[in-house]
Write a protein that holds these residues in place. Sequence first.
Motif, PDB file in Angstrom:
ATOM      1  N   ILE A 128       0.768  -1.133   0.141  1.00 27.13           N
ATOM      2  CA  ILE A 128       0.113  -0.168   0.041  1.00 27.13           C
ATOM      3  C   ILE A 128       0.750   1.190   0.148  1.00 27.13           C
ATOM      4  O   ILE A 128       2.011   0.927   0.092  1.00 27.13           O
ATOM      5  N   THR A 211       0.877   0.220  -6.357  1.00 24.92           N
ATOM      6  CA  THR A 211       0.608  -0.407  -5.185  1.00 24.92           C
ATOM      7  C   THR A 211      -0.904  -0.674  -5.411  1.00 24.92           C
ATOM      8  O   THR A 211      -1.693  -0.564  -6.236  1.00 24.92           O
ATOM      9  N   ALA A 213      -4.939  -1.266  -3.130  1.00 27.65           N
ATOM     10  CA  ALA A 213      -5.681  -0.794  -2.112  1.00 27.65           C
ATOM     11  C   ALA A 213      -6.391  -1.848  -0.914  1.00 27.65           C
ATOM     12  O   ALA A 213      -6.717  -2.763  -1.419  1.00 27.65           O
ATOM     13  N   LYS A 214      -6.424  -1.345   0.110  1.00 28.62           N
ATOM     14  CA  LYS A 214      -7.175  -2.092   1.087  1.00 28.62           C
ATOM     15  C   LYS A 214      -8.288  -1.567   1.624  1.00 28.62           C
ATOM     16  O   LYS A 214      -8.499  -0.425   1.642  1.00 28.62           O
TER      17      LYS A 214
END
Length: 328
Positions: A128, A211, A213-214
């Motif tokens: 992230i 990256t 994403a959470k």
Amino acid sequence: METKLLSFGAVMISVIALFGGAEGGCRSCGGGDVAWGGEVWLEGVLGGPSMAATGVSAAEAGVENVAEEPIIPEEPTVVEADELSTEDLSSWSISAEELRISLDRGTKPVVAFVSNIPPHGSYIDGSIELPSKSLITGDGSLGSPEDMAAVLGRAGVTEEDGLVLYGDCFSCGDVTFVFWIMKYLGHRDVAVLRGYEKEWSSAGIPLSGATSAKADAVYTPDPRPDLMADYKSVAAGVYQVVDARTADQFRAGHIPGAVNIDYHQVMEGSWLKSDSDLAEIFADLDEDKPVAVYTKNGGTASIVWYALKLQGHDASLYTWNDWLGHRS
């Protein structure tokens, strides 16, 4: 026995926004130049240039070799045992091989890229973005623990997560500064990834062009404001003070009694020097007295803070601008 400073009045820490790159360091890092300031600077005197740039004289700064009235500080904050002394300091960093093994397990750590501009090469796959400037408010200050917790929650991080921090410019100080912030928030399981992309790739860590994403999460902080030294305790001699700026900057003006340990001295390549070398560098420091480290920016100060902690010292960060703010 290690000690800690309980300084609950320092919840708001002023820093200038992280856009300039480290002091004398990496131009492209875009995040190491953290100019610290105390509560006085929150009221509009934000900034972190040298005394010459600000028009602050040596006498106003209260630097060494200037005749002036002696400092009569307020009663310093009480010092007690350091909770961090019970931690396994070997867990404060992780090798590429160790990370690869960890990523292969069912419960993976959250891997966070903390620099403020994209890497020179690739990101670690699945990581992230948690740029150091995301923890800085619009007015240039490090906000309340609740504000920073909200940022972490939006990034999908909880206080229970294992967290691995990385960037591509160790000397910029972004990684160790965000590590310090996480410790300030009370995060237990956080480590700095050693090395750079070539070593990560050689270890079999998959890389990516972007990256991930959470999902949003809730982060509950348990603040450790003792990790930030305050003026009254520094002025009263509670701390041994380390000025981690360059020798030229130190000679231009420094806190009385400070010892100059240039942050470049503790580094070798993309990491810290060996334990034996660090022990020699810190040999003149009293192991039984807490240390306050400062530079013009918190990023490079945090590199020396990190090295001191790994050597068993009870170390905190201090702000050069806090000292100037009280002396001017």
